[in-house]
Scaffold this motif. Structure first.
Motif, PDB file in Angstrom:
ATOM      1  N   THR A 107      -1.387   8.261  -2.126  1.00 27.26           N
ATOM      2  CA  THR A 107      -1.284   8.950  -3.406  1.00 27.26           C
ATOM      3  C   THR A 107      -2.367  10.024  -3.470  1.00 27.26           C
ATOM      4  O   THR A 107      -3.157  10.199  -2.529  1.00 27.26           O
ATOM      5  CB  THR A 107      -1.401   7.957  -4.575  1.00 27.26           C
ATOM      6  OG1 THR A 107      -1.147   8.621  -5.808  1.00 27.26           O
ATOM      7  CG2 THR A 107      -2.764   7.302  -4.603  1.00 27.26           C
ATOM      8  N   LEU A 151      -5.653   9.638  -1.394  1.00 23.01           N
ATOM      9  CA  LEU A 151      -6.069   8.236  -1.503  1.00 23.01           C
ATOM     10  C   LEU A 151      -5.057   7.330  -0.827  1.00 23.01           C
ATOM     11  O   LEU A 151      -3.840   7.558  -0.899  1.00 23.01           O
ATOM     12  CB  LEU A 151      -6.188   7.816  -2.970  1.00 23.01           C
ATOM     13  CG  LEU A 151      -7.166   8.591  -3.855  1.00 23.01           C
ATOM     14  CD1 LEU A 151      -6.887   8.306  -5.312  1.00 23.01           C
ATOM     15  CD2 LEU A 151      -8.602   8.227  -3.489  1.00 23.01           C
ATOM     16  N   GLN A 198      -5.184  12.018  -6.390  1.00 23.43           N
ATOM     17  CA  GLN A 198      -5.754  12.175  -7.722  1.00 23.43           C
ATOM     18  C   GLN A 198      -6.844  13.239  -7.663  1.00 23.43           C
ATOM     19  O   GLN A 198      -7.772  13.142  -6.840  1.00 23.43           O
ATOM     20  CB  GLN A 198      -6.346  10.846  -8.241  1.00 23.43           C
ATOM     21  CG  GLN A 198      -5.309   9.768  -8.529  1.00 23.43           C
ATOM     22  CD  GLN A 198      -5.949   8.478  -9.006  1.00 23.43           C
ATOM     23  OE1 GLN A 198      -7.156   8.425  -9.248  1.00 23.43           O
ATOM     24  NE2 GLN A 198      -5.142   7.434  -9.152  1.00 23.43           N
ATOM     25  N   TYR A 227       0.843  -1.203   0.000  1.00 26.04           N
ATOM     26  CA  TYR A 227       0.000   0.000   0.000  1.00 26.04           C
ATOM     27  C   TYR A 227       0.871   1.244   0.000  1.00 26.04           C
ATOM     28  O   TYR A 227       2.059   1.210   0.342  1.00 26.04           O
ATOM     29  CB  TYR A 227      -0.957   0.002   1.192  1.00 26.04           C
ATOM     30  CG  TYR A 227      -0.300   0.020   2.553  1.00 26.04           C
ATOM     31  CD1 TYR A 227       0.020   1.228   3.193  1.00 26.04           C
ATOM     32  CD2 TYR A 227       0.004  -1.164   3.226  1.00 26.04           C
ATOM     33  CE1 TYR A 227       0.616   1.245   4.444  1.00 26.04           C
ATOM     34  CE2 TYR A 227       0.592  -1.149   4.473  1.00 26.04           C
ATOM     35  CZ  TYR A 227       0.901   0.053   5.079  1.00 26.04           C
ATOM     36  OH  TYR A 227       1.499   0.077   6.322  1.00 26.04           O
ATOM     37  N   TRP A 277      -6.957  -1.378  -5.259  1.00 21.41           N
ATOM     38  CA  TRP A 277      -8.062  -0.872  -4.468  1.00 21.41           C
ATOM     39  C   TRP A 277      -7.680   0.511  -3.930  1.00 21.41           C
ATOM     40  O   TRP A 277      -6.521   0.748  -3.592  1.00 21.41           O
ATOM     41  CB  TRP A 277      -8.361  -1.796  -3.282  1.00 21.41           C
ATOM     42  CG  TRP A 277      -8.362  -3.267  -3.600  1.00 21.41           C
ATOM     43  CD1 TRP A 277      -7.276  -4.065  -3.821  1.00 21.41           C
ATOM     44  CD2 TRP A 277      -9.508  -4.108  -3.723  1.00 21.41           C
ATOM     45  NE1 TRP A 277      -7.660  -5.358  -4.067  1.00 21.41           N
ATOM     46  CE2 TRP A 277      -9.021  -5.423  -4.015  1.00 21.41           C
ATOM     47  CE3 TRP A 277     -10.871  -3.907  -3.605  1.00 21.41           C
ATOM     48  CZ2 TRP A 277      -9.875  -6.503  -4.188  1.00 21.41           C
ATOM     49  CZ3 TRP A 277     -11.726  -4.982  -3.781  1.00 21.41           C
ATOM     50  CH2 TRP A 277     -11.233  -6.270  -4.076  1.00 21.41           C
ATOM     51  N   GLN A 278      -8.661   1.383  -3.819  1.00 25.02           N
ATOM     52  CA  GLN A 278      -8.399   2.706  -3.271  1.00 25.02           C
ATOM     53  C   GLN A 278      -9.448   3.083  -2.234  1.00 25.02           C
ATOM     54  O   GLN A 278     -10.630   2.752  -2.379  1.00 25.02           O
ATOM     55  CB  GLN A 278      -8.369   3.768  -4.378  1.00 25.02           C
ATOM     56  CG  GLN A 278      -7.144   3.676  -5.276  1.00 25.02           C
ATOM     57  CD  GLN A 278      -7.110   4.755  -6.336  1.00 25.02           C
ATOM     58  OE1 GLN A 278      -8.125   5.382  -6.644  1.00 25.02           O
ATOM     59  NE2 GLN A 278      -5.929   4.994  -6.920  1.00 25.02           N
ATOM     60  N   SER A 332      -2.477  -2.452  -3.371  1.00 17.65           N
ATOM     61  CA  SER A 332      -2.289  -3.335  -4.528  1.00 17.65           C
ATOM     62  C   SER A 332      -2.205  -4.784  -4.055  1.00 17.65           C
ATOM     63  O   SER A 332      -1.426  -5.099  -3.143  1.00 17.65           O
ATOM     64  CB  SER A 332      -1.015  -2.969  -5.297  1.00 17.65           C
ATOM     65  OG  SER A 332      -1.097  -1.653  -5.817  1.00 17.65           O
ATOM     66  N   THR A 339     -10.180   0.276  -8.598  1.00 17.14           N
ATOM     67  CA  THR A 339      -9.797   1.210  -9.660  1.00 17.14           C
ATOM     68  C   THR A 339      -9.190   0.518 -10.869  1.00 17.14           C
ATOM     69  O   THR A 339      -9.225   1.068 -11.966  1.00 17.14           O
ATOM     70  CB  THR A 339      -8.809   2.261  -9.125  1.00 17.14           C
ATOM     71  OG1 THR A 339      -7.663   1.611  -8.583  1.00 17.14           O
ATOM     72  CG2 THR A 339      -9.474   3.094  -8.046  1.00 17.14           C
ATOM     73  N   GLU A 398      -3.869   3.718  -1.502  1.00 19.18           N
ATOM     74  CA  GLU A 398      -3.944   2.742  -2.592  1.00 19.18           C
ATOM     75  C   GLU A 398      -3.349   1.417  -2.132  1.00 19.18           C
ATOM     76  O   GLU A 398      -2.201   1.368  -1.687  1.00 19.18           O
ATOM     77  CB  GLU A 398      -3.186   3.278  -3.808  1.00 19.18           C
ATOM     78  CG  GLU A 398      -3.313   2.405  -5.038  1.00 19.18           C
ATOM     79  CD  GLU A 398      -2.626   3.053  -6.222  1.00 19.18           C
ATOM     80  OE1 GLU A 398      -3.278   3.862  -6.916  1.00 19.18           O
ATOM     81  OE2 GLU A 398      -1.424   2.767  -6.438  1.00 19.18           O
TER      82      GLU A 398
END
Length: 332
Positions: free
Chosen positions: A219, A226, A221, A216, A260-261, A230, A278, A228
């Motif tokens: 981040t 967020l 956007q 994780y 996933w976020q 993975s 996402t 994030e």
């Protein structure tokens, strides 16, 4: 992945004829079916006549001799019968029962001999890293996000409700807005990237195994902060198939990578707070292509006369190895 070209099929041997119960007519005893005939004197009749003409002592001695002969003859007869039984048993041993061609429903290790044999049960494999404060997210917020991802992975890839075609327990774990968007994936068949449904509930077996890793980061956007997460996992699904199939033919592998976020709660409205998917991608091995196109997972059917000692899908390549790149092409 290319299939191993099938060998020339060989006509299977003709099945043995079905056993038919034989109905025999009732056999009457000979003495009941024969006509009455004039009675002829037997050996005992002659003894009785002899006794009438001789004294009792002679008859007693003769009786003892006959008794000894009968006892000796009985011992010899019993010995011969026992020898005959032993000889029959050694000449015609009881045949061992032939194992059935398929043992659907019988407990056996369906992963034996496959690359997934060393994988732990999926619930144990889905482990999250330690939660630490990351960017604007506190350790508690990270822990909550990771737990949401863990539950979503189990509901989407391991739980029987999803296997049977019910996505609601999984969708309830997503943010309200994400829930409505992802529900459409289950109508157009694109959900296979992050969820598993089974085509043949009578053949797949409980006990999914898996291997995976999770990372994780924080981040941003569009001015939304967020967290994030993975995930990359190999999911191994067991199917109870023909007992003669080679090791590995009982397993369908699915390797996915999902991002996933979780947005920071201060940056989005209430309906957007929670877990989002996402991006997601997945490749499969040893899955039936026709069923897969419909969004359902089922093993490729193994045919003894066609595949023999080969797995229908051929070599699994690197799909089971997370340290190697995932295959970029599959049969389907």
């Amino acid at each position: 992945m290319e299939n191993t070209p099938p060998r020339e099929p060989i006509d299977p041997p003709a099945p043995p004829p079905a056993a038919v119960a034989q109905v025999n007519p009732v056999q009457l005893p000979e003495w009941l079916r024969s006509a009455q005939t004039e009675h002829q004197p037997t050996g005992w009749d002659r003894v009785r006549f002899f006794s009438a003409r001789h004294n009792g002592a002679l008859l007693l001695g003769l009786g003892l001799v006959l008794a000894l002969l009968m006892v000796g003859g009985g011992v010899v007869l019993v010995g011969r019968v026992a020898d005959g039984v032993r000889a029959s048993a050694s000449a015609s041993p009881t045949p061992s029962p032939t194992p059935p061609l398929s043992r659907v429903g019988e407990p056996r290790d369906l992963f034996a001999g496959s690359p997934a044999a060393a994988f732990p049960p999926a619930e144990e494999a889905v482990r999250m890293p330690a939660a630490k404060s990351t960017g604007p997210f506190t350790a508690a917020q990270v822990r909550t996000a990771l737990e949401s991802v863990r539950k979503a992975l189990i509901e989407s890839r391991v739980d029987a409700s999803m296997f049977m075609g019910d996505p609601e327990p999984f969708l309830s774990l997503l943010a309200p807005d994400a829930r409505e968007r992802s529900r459409g994936d289950f109508t157009n068949g694109s959900f296979l990237r992050y969820a598993t449904r089974m085509a043949s509930p009578s053949e797949w077996d409980f006990g999914v195994r898996a291997d995976g890793r999770v990372s994780y980061r924080a981040t941003r956007q569009n001015d939304v902060r967020l967290l994030e997460v993975s995930t990359e996992f190999v999911w191994a699904y067991p199917f109870d198939v023909d007992l003669r199939a080679p090791a590995g033919a009982t397993v369908v592998a699915l390797r996915d990578r999902v991002v996933w976020q979780v947005p920071h709660p201060d940056d989005v409205p209430a309906s957007a707070r929670g877990l989002w998917i996402t991006s997601a991608e997945a490749v499969t091995w040893n899955a039936d292509c026709a069923q897969l196109r419909e969004g359902w997972v089922q093993e490729q059917f193994w045919v003894a006369d066609v595949h023999r000692d080969q797995i229908p899908a051929g070599d699994p390549g690197t799909i089971f190895d997370l340290d190697a790149p995932a295959p970029t092409t599959t049969r389907c």
